[in-house]
Design a protein around this motif. Structure first.
Motif, mmCIF file in Angstrom:
data_model
loop_
_atom_site.group_PDB
_atom_site.id
_atom_site.type_symbol
_atom_site.label_atom_id
_atom_site.label_comp_id
_atom_site.label_asym_id
_atom_site.label_seq_id
_atom_site.Cartn_x
_atom_site.Cartn_y
_atom_site.Cartn_z
ATOM 1 N N PHE A 84 28.255 56.008 12.308
ATOM 2 C CA PHE A 84 27.384 55.419 13.329
ATOM 3 C C PHE A 84 27.713 53.943 13.540
ATOM 4 O O PHE A 84 27.746 53.460 14.675
ATOM 5 N N LEU A 85 27.958 53.214 12.467
ATOM 6 C CA LEU A 85 28.310 51.798 12.579
ATOM 7 C C LEU A 85 29.608 51.623 13.364
ATOM 8 O O LEU A 85 29.732 50.706 14.174
ATOM 9 N N LEU B 236 22.902 52.477 7.250
ATOM 10 C CA LEU B 236 23.408 53.300 8.347
ATOM 11 C C LEU B 236 24.745 53.931 7.953
ATOM 12 O O LEU B 236 25.560 53.305 7.279
ATOM 13 N N THR C 198 22.160 47.984 5.441
ATOM 14 C CA THR C 198 21.449 48.604 6.559
ATOM 15 C C THR C 198 21.160 50.071 6.293
ATOM 16 O O THR C 198 20.235 50.646 6.879
#
Length: 488
Positions: free
Chosen positions: A385-386, A381, A379
């Motif tokens: 944040f995850l 990310l 992803t």
């Protein structure tokens, strides 16, 4: 087994976990164990290794956190039943003055929220909020909203609360660093939450007549909507939050009854404050010693032992037992009884944390953890944040902050190990998970029902105030961890 198959098993497992907790009302401990066994078998873990995997997951988790949670609960119980919590809150109100009473109660919620569980702290401090609201003829929410949100913030972010302890141990963060960074982050989140709540409480919200009468000593005038609150019919609520916490269901139950506290003169403000900060300072000194002093030195060895969370809490428990108990006339049997009375309330929390460790161990042993890590890596990310997003989603889906934090840590641990993050970065990840666990407290959360029933809010008003405020504070908390990320 292919990654797609393993991911499908993981998705079905998490969905089953949510259904068992939300729809079937199964205790999260039992649900986590059942789902862990099902996921392990479906993912191809040999039957001969199944019991060993479960035992290792339970043992490795509880070996780190069970003692810390139990000692923290005992400290909070002594402070509660000695009258120290109420004395501390009243002293803060006196120091801040009548104009700043909402801020004083917010600070009390922050500091008392460290040793005292959220639900207990709410029951202890709410009568004080009732009293100042009655005296000032201001809406109860002006005092109760920032105070309750402060306690929930501490519950989500900081050890020795169960979710924070479990996350810290699961992902390999350092409790000292979590406290070193988490305390100022939590303080800023609470301060900004207080300012947001001031804007929220400029308008009136409907108030349950029974709670209105309890707070203001009179029945509300249905024709007059300009007073401290206006009448509204009560909303229904579930009787249990799915993990053993009772939820108020009738207007009359919103009346707060004080716990059976000691009738002797209450401990002083300075005494209670000292006992609250002692274990925190010891843990921080241990962390500083390990990072500053030379390896092998006597000072480093002493600080390492004193700063171990279990040792720091054990020392503080002994100090609480003496200064709040023995020196004030409690005999040994009564001190032991008070300590023992703290354990039933945390027994299920400890088991839930252990079951979360089992789930995490199964994810690793079955290869599902690596499959999830591969997908999350693709992803692009950031891990921070995850962590926040996953905790927020699980919190919104099933309600319990502790379960959301523990489950998120179990799912993300393989990814975090692969990312080779520093201890400081892992500590920020733990705080970001806490920020996600703070947000979106709504109708499937026992804390939501406790707060709204104790303040007399209906469902719509609770969502507009409590849910919006906790979500805003969770977003602020994540923003602060993201701002610190480049520095560590």
């Amino acid at each position: 087994m292919s990654h797609s198959t393993l991911l499908l098993i993981a998705v079905v497992g998490v969905a089953t976990l949510l259904l068992l907790i939300l729809r079937a009302k199964v205790q999260p401990f039992v649900a986590l164990v059942v789902v862990s066994i099902g996921v392990a078998l479906a993912a191809g873990v040999p039957a001969a290794d199944l019991v060993k995997t479960i035992e290792e997951g339970m043992g490795s988790t509880l070996g780190h956190i069970a003692t810390i949670i139990a000692l923290g609960a005992m400290i909070g119980r002594i402070i509660e039943l000695s009258g120290g919590a109420r004395s501390f809150a009243h002293s803060l109100i006196d120091r801040f003055g009548s104009r700043r009473t909402p801020l004083a109660l917010t600070v009390a919620g922050f500091l008392l929220g460290i040793p005292v569980f959220f639900e207990v702290g709410l029951i202890i401090l709410m009568p004080i909020a009732y009293g100042v609201a009655r005296a000032s003829r201001k809406p109860l929410l002006v005092y109760a909203l920032p105070m309750g949100a402060a306690m929930l913030t501490v519950h989500a972010f900081l050890p020795p609360h169960p979710g924070a302890v479990a996350v810290t141990e699961a992902i390999g963060a350092d409790q000292g660093l979590v406290l070193l960074m988490g305390i100022p982050i939590t303080a800023v989140v609470i301060l900004l939450g207080y300012l947001v709540s001031r804007r929220m409480t400029r308008r009136e919200y409907p108030m349950d007549p029974a709670v209105y009468a309890e707070v203001y000593g009179e029945q509300p005038d249905a024709a007059d909507t300009s007073g401290p609150g206006q009448a509204s019919g009560p909303a229904s609520a579930p009787s249990d939050d799915g993990h053993g916490t009772a939820v108020l269901t009738k207007p009359s139950q919103a009346v707060v009854e004080a716990p059976a506290e000691d009738v002797r003169p209450a401990p002083s403000f300075g005494m209670v404050l000292t006992l609250i900060v002692t274990p925190i300072l010891l843990i921080l000194l241990g962390t500083i010693g390990q990072n500053v002093l030379s390896e092998g030195s006597l000072a480093r060895a002493v600080l390492t032992v004193l700063g171990a969370p279990m040792v720091a809490l054990l020392i503080d428990l002994a100090l609480c037992a003496y200064f709040l108990g023995a020196r004030r006339g409690w005999d040994r049997a009564h001190i032991a009884s008070v300590m023992g009375s703290a354990l039933p309330s945390v027994a299920m929390v400890i088991l839930v944390a252990g079951a979360g460790g089992v789930f995490g161990k199964v994810l690793v042993a079955s290869g599902i953890g690596d499959a999830i890590a591969d997908v999350l890596e693709k992803t692009g990310l950031p891990a921070l944040f995850l962590a926040f997003l996953m905790a927020l989603a699980l919190r919104a889906a099933q309600g319990s902050t502790t379960v959301a934090l523990i489950t998120t840590a179990g799912i993300l641990t393989p990814l975090l190990e692969r990312a080779h993050l520093s201890t400081g970065q892992l500590s920020l990840v733990a705080l970001a998970i806490g920020a996600g666990g703070l947000a979106v407290s709504h109708i499937n959360d026992a804390g939501y029902w406790m707060f709204t029933k104790l303040t007399g809010l209906d469902v719509a008003s609770g969502l507009r105030t409590w849910t919006v405020l906790t979500t805003t504070m969770g977003l602020i908390g994540f923003g602060l961890t993201a701002a610190l990320w480049p520095l560590v």
